[in-house]
Design a protein around this motif. Structure first.
Motif, PDB file in Angstrom:
ATOM      1  N   GLY A  73      62.539  50.398  -7.276  1.00  0.00           N
ATOM      2  CA  GLY A  73      62.939  49.696  -8.515  1.00  0.00           C
ATOM      3  C   GLY A  73      64.199  50.103  -8.939  1.00  0.00           C
ATOM      4  O   GLY A  73      64.803  51.203  -8.707  1.00  0.00           O
ATOM      5  N   GLU A  74      65.346  49.071  -9.711  1.00  0.00           N
ATOM      6  CA  GLU A  74      66.577  49.212  -9.948  1.00  0.00           C
ATOM      7  C   GLU A  74      66.858  50.455 -10.836  1.00  0.00           C
ATOM      8  O   GLU A  74      67.866  51.290 -10.633  1.00  0.00           O
ATOM      9  N   LYS A  75      65.983  50.728 -11.889  1.00  0.00           N
ATOM     10  CA  LYS A  75      66.259  51.603 -12.953  1.00  0.00           C
ATOM     11  C   LYS A  75      65.908  53.138 -12.329  1.00  0.00           C
ATOM     12  O   LYS A  75      66.733  54.003 -12.491  1.00  0.00           O
ATOM     13  N   GLN A  76      64.952  53.206 -11.637  1.00  0.00           N
ATOM     14  CA  GLN A  76      64.433  54.511 -10.721  1.00  0.00           C
ATOM     15  C   GLN A  76      65.485  54.744  -9.924  1.00  0.00           C
ATOM     16  O   GLN A  76      65.942  55.984  -9.667  1.00  0.00           O
ATOM     17  N   THR A  77      66.028  53.785  -9.135  1.00  0.00           N
ATOM     18  CA  THR A  77      67.056  54.310  -8.191  1.00  0.00           C
ATOM     19  C   THR A  77      68.350  54.820  -8.806  1.00  0.00           C
ATOM     20  O   THR A  77      68.912  55.757  -8.347  1.00  0.00           O
ATOM     21  N   PHE A  78      68.829  54.321  -9.880  1.00  0.00           N
ATOM     22  CA  PHE A  78      70.074  54.616 -10.515  1.00  0.00           C
ATOM     23  C   PHE A  78      69.538  56.013 -11.167  1.00  0.00           C
ATOM     24  O   PHE A  78      70.306  57.116 -11.053  1.00  0.00           O
ATOM     25  N   GLN A  79      68.486  56.100 -11.847  1.00  0.00           N
ATOM     26  CA  GLN A  79      68.162  57.465 -12.322  1.00  0.00           C
ATOM     27  C   GLN A  79      68.094  58.536 -11.092  1.00  0.00           C
ATOM     28  O   GLN A  79      68.555  59.587 -11.477  1.00  0.00           O
TER      29      GLN A  79
END
Length: 288
Positions: free
Chosen positions: A105-111
């Motif tokens: 997931g985009e958000k989880q990858t950045f986090q």
């Protein structure tokens, strides 16, 4: 000796814990100052950052924000991985594309990458894929990310070593997968996992459920949670989980390591040099 002293002097000059006053002033007056917090403290925590001029900081900040990273995480990212300041936009973008391929997931990858910016340097994504496959087979496809978030070393660890941990947790300890991704267990080596498990078992404080046996669930529920077993310091594990002294646990650690070494053929009996009766024994007559 002179060369050694010269190297030490050179090293201290570039990695001194005393922040550069010019750099502190430049960063404090820069457009990104509000995202850096206490610059003196930041440079003290990560002295290597003193090597890079303020212009490089601003360039890196703009690059990371343009790619999509949270501006408020910049100080943490550079303190954890100073070399990110000289990582090009192309290389960061390429790494991001590789990480997106794991579908966290985009958000989880950045986090994840904001928390562990060194993961942007991962090159062997085939190894990472194999490791996540081993993890997912135990905890489920959706939970591999949670394991990686707690134990980032999973990204680069040898797959064979990782599989040994998975097998031990799954087949020997028989822990619930939920406990696995709620702990930092994969941040630890297998010997530590085995040692703590066996210490509890020999104290009568850990029960192993047999395959197909549904009658001992009440015993299994008495087992300490994996996070308490693994994520505790030696002292806390001994006194709070096992209710023994730290000395007792440390003694067991030494004994159990010898047991493992013997089983794996690595143990050697302590060498005791025999005294030569003519030369090495004390002459008690002379002593008197």
């Amino acid at each position: 000796m002179a060369l050694k002293l010269l190297r030490q002097s050179f090293s201290m000059r570039f990695f001194s814990s005393a922040p550069s006053s010019n750099l502190v002033q430049s960063l404090s007056n820069s457009a990104i100052s509000k995202y850096l917090g206490n610059v003196d403290e930041l440079l003290t925590v990560a002295p290597e950052l003193s090597r890079y001029p303020a212009e490089q900081w601003e360039k890196s900040f703009n690059t990371l924000r343009r790619i999509g990273f949270n501006a408020t995480k910049f100080a943490h990212m550079v303190s954890q991985h100073p070399k990110i300041l000289i990582k090009s936009e192309d290389k960061i973008t390429a790494a991001m594309n590789q990480w997106r391929g794991f579908n966290f997931g985009e958000k989880q990858t950045f986090q994840l990458l904001e928390r562990y910016p060194e993961l942007l340097d991962v090159r062997n994504f085939h190894l990472l894929s194999a490791n996540l496959g081993a993890i997912n087979s135990f905890v489920g496809q959706k939970n591999g990310y949670k394991v990686l978030r707690n134990s980032p070393n999973v990204a680069t660890e040898q797959t064979d070593l990782l599989k040994e941990k998975v097998e031990y947790l799954q087949e020997v300890m028989r822990v619930d997968p939920v406990e696995v991704y709620k702990s930092d267990v994969f941040s630890n080596d297998l010997l530590k996992i085995k040692t703590r498990h066996m210490f509890l078992e020999r104290l009568g404080m850990y029960f192993k459920k047999k395959k197909g046996d549904k009658n001992d669930a009440h015993e299994i529920n008495k087992n300490p949670k994996l996070s308490k077993i693994i994520d505790s310091s030696d002292k806390r594990f001994a006194t709070k989980v096992c209710h023994v002294t730290l000395d007792e646990y440390e003694t067991f650690v030494e004994i159990y390591k010898e047991e493992i070494d013997k089983l794996e053929g690595r143990y050697q009996e302590p060498y005791e040099e025999e005294l030569d009766s003519d030369e090495d024994e004390l002459d008690f007559e002379k002593v008197r």
